[in-house]
Design an enzyme around this catalytic site. Structure first.
Site, PDB file in Angstrom:
ATOM      1  N   ASP A 190       0.831  -1.210   0.000  1.00  0.00           N
ATOM      2  CA  ASP A 190       0.000   0.000   0.000  1.00  0.00           C
ATOM      3  C   ASP A 190       0.865   1.259   0.000  1.00  0.00           C
ATOM      4  O   ASP A 190       1.990   1.244   0.506  1.00  0.00           O
ATOM      5  CB  ASP A 190      -0.924  -0.026   1.229  1.00  0.00           C
ATOM      6  CG  ASP A 190      -2.102   0.925   1.077  1.00  0.00           C
ATOM      7  OD1 ASP A 190      -2.345   1.410  -0.046  1.00  0.00           O
ATOM      8  OD2 ASP A 190      -2.790   1.191   2.087  1.00  0.00           O
TER       9      ASP A 190
ATOM     10  N   ASN B  12     -10.884  -2.439  -5.411  1.00  0.00           N
ATOM     11  CA  ASN B  12     -10.097  -1.545  -6.271  1.00  0.00           C
ATOM     12  C   ASN B  12     -10.739  -1.339  -7.652  1.00  0.00           C
ATOM     13  O   ASN B  12     -10.413  -0.381  -8.360  1.00  0.00           O
ATOM     14  CB  ASN B  12      -8.659  -2.064  -6.453  1.00  0.00           C
ATOM     15  CG  ASN B  12      -7.797  -1.922  -5.215  1.00  0.00           C
ATOM     16  OD1 ASN B  12      -6.905  -2.719  -4.970  1.00  0.00           O
ATOM     17  ND2 ASN B  12      -8.048  -0.889  -4.397  1.00  0.00           N
TER      18      ASN B  12
HETATM   19  C1  IPE Z   1      -5.524  -2.707  -0.309  1.00  0.00           C
HETATM   20  O1  IPE Z   1      -5.114  -1.408  -0.482  1.00  0.00           O
HETATM   21  C2  IPE Z   1      -5.500  -3.448  -1.597  1.00  0.00           C
HETATM   22  C3  IPE Z   1      -4.187  -3.650  -2.179  1.00  0.00           C
HETATM   23  C4  IPE Z   1      -3.042  -3.346  -1.647  1.00  0.00           C
HETATM   24  C5  IPE Z   1      -4.189  -4.278  -3.465  1.00  0.00           C
HETATM   25  P1  IPE Z   1      -6.165  -0.215  -0.617  1.00  0.00           P
HETATM   26  O2  IPE Z   1      -5.383   1.037  -0.711  1.00  0.00           O
HETATM   27  O3  IPE Z   1      -7.116  -0.486  -1.707  1.00  0.00           O
HETATM   28  O4  IPE Z   1      -6.922  -0.321   0.788  1.00  0.00           O
HETATM   29  P2  IPE Z   1      -7.917   0.677   1.501  1.00  0.00           P
HETATM   30  O5  IPE Z   1      -9.087   0.846   0.605  1.00  0.00           O
HETATM   31  O6  IPE Z   1      -7.198   1.954   1.731  1.00  0.00           O
HETATM   32  O7  IPE Z   1      -8.259   0.014   2.778  1.00  0.00           O
HETATM   33  C1  IPE Z   2      -1.515   0.261  -3.364  1.00  0.00           C
HETATM   34  O1  IPE Z   2      -1.295   1.631  -3.385  1.00  0.00           O
HETATM   35  C2  IPE Z   2      -1.744  -0.317  -4.737  1.00  0.00           C
HETATM   36  C3  IPE Z   2      -3.122  -0.765  -4.985  1.00  0.00           C
HETATM   37  C4  IPE Z   2      -4.091  -0.715  -4.126  1.00  0.00           C
HETATM   38  C5  IPE Z   2      -3.407  -1.269  -6.308  1.00  0.00           C
HETATM   39  P1  IPE Z   2      -2.495   2.664  -3.407  1.00  0.00           P
HETATM   40  O2  IPE Z   2      -2.851   2.951  -4.822  1.00  0.00           O
HETATM   41  O3  IPE Z   2      -3.611   2.197  -2.553  1.00  0.00           O
HETATM   42  O4  IPE Z   2      -1.809   3.936  -2.763  1.00  0.00           O
HETATM   43  P2  IPE Z   2      -2.438   4.940  -1.707  1.00  0.00           P
HETATM   44  O5  IPE Z   2      -2.924   4.123  -0.555  1.00  0.00           O
HETATM   45  O6  IPE Z   2      -3.538   5.654  -2.399  1.00  0.00           O
HETATM   46  O7  IPE Z   2      -1.311   5.826  -1.338  1.00  0.00           O
HETATM   47 MG    MG Z   3      -4.038   2.414  -0.576  1.00  0.00          MG
END
Ligand code: IPE
Ligand code: IPE
Ligand code: MG
Length: 254
Positions: A25, A73
């Site tokens: 993340d 996502n």
């Molecule tokens: C969780 O990350 C999913 C992945 C790392 C693929 P998100 O960034 O989507 O999680 P939330 O929505 O902030 O909890």
């Molecule tokens: C994790 O990084 C990757 C996926 C969830 C695909 P994020 O895209 O959630 O990054 P933040 O949490 O918005 O910084």
């Molecule tokens: Mg995230």
């Protein structure tokens, strides 16, 4: 790096977790901090995947599961979803050779039918071309959610009971778990989440019942081998009690 060496030396390779899972993340924030589009963060996250997989394989970790794309996502802006799918295609294609050189088997879990046709094709090719590798399984959770997986298992079991192929009395935790994705893979002993968020976000809901959780403020694109070593060293200092008392655990060890 000197520091790197020190941390690696602290890892007890006789007490490694067999299975490490990671919620990768913080890509979006990493990019935004640099005044870039979120996708730039995803692109840079690929280097972290490569480094982490290499470090895990070198240590002797048998299974590494990476949460790459959750069911939720799909609700992101269309451009970001498209960019992520495109990145997946390119990355999977580029990495097949390295995976084979390192004897790493690629595997996938999740609602894979939902993936774009091109992603499915590349993924299937990579799964097939690395299927004989035995050093480490690199598992990508794609279009995955823990609740989805549990509901799917429940539906399969319900259908068997309905058709008279399974007696209700036979349903127990072991049987239930055998209807989850990749049931032969043991539950992760260690779950790492980057970016300073303290939640599971619908990742391995069933499998993490007794997993040790490790949270780091590092954003995923900054995660390097050293960070994996640090998490493992932390994990190795913990006492896993599984409901027992500390005395029972120490007695058992002695
Ligand atoms: C969780 O990350 C999913 C992945 C790392 C693929 P998100 O960034 O989507 O999680 P939330 O929505 O902030 O909890
Ligand atoms: C994790 O990084 C990757 C996926 C969830 C695909 P994020 O895209 O959630 O990054 P933040 O949490 O918005 O910084
Ligand atoms: Mg995230």
């Amino acid at each position: 790096m000197e520091e790197n060496k020190d941390l690696l030396a602290q890892v007890d390779t006789t007490k490694l977790p067999a299975h490490v899972a990671i919620i990768m993340d913080g890509n979006g924030r990493w990019a935004q901090m640099r005044g870039e589009h979120r996708v730039f963060g995803h692109q840079n996250g690929v280097d972290s995947v490569r480094e982490t997989a290499e470090a895990a394989a070198e240590l002797g970790i048998r299974y590494l599961t990476l949460y790459a794309f959750s069911t939720e996502n799909w609700n992101r802006p269309k451009e970001e979803v498209n960019a992520l799918m495109h990145l997946l295609v390119i990355t999977i294609n580029n990495e097949i050779k390295t995976l084979n050189e390192n004897n790493i088997r690629l595997r996938a879990m999740g609602n894979l039918h939902c993936l774009d046709k091109k992603v499915k094709e590349e993924l299937n090719e990579a799964l097939d071309k690395t299927s004989q590798n035995t050093r480490m399984d690199l598992i990508l959770a794609l279009s995955y959610s823990g609740r989805w997986e549990i509901v799917e298992a429940a539906k399969s079991i319900a259908a068997l009971v309905k058709d008279g192929k399974l007696k209700e009395e036979k349903i127990n935790e072991k049987l239930f778990a055998s209807y989850l994705n990749l049931p032969e893979i043991p539950d992760p002993e260690l779950l790492i989440r980057t970016s300073g968020e303290y939640r599971i976000s619908n990742f391995l809901m069933w499998q993490t019942a007794y997993t040790e959780l490790y949270f780091t403020p590092k954003l995923w694109p900054d995660f390097r081998k050293n960070d994996l070593y640090e998490a493992i060293v932390d994990y190795q200092q913990r006492e896993r009690r599984f409901g027992k008392t500390s005395e029972q655990i120490i007695q058992f060890k002695g």
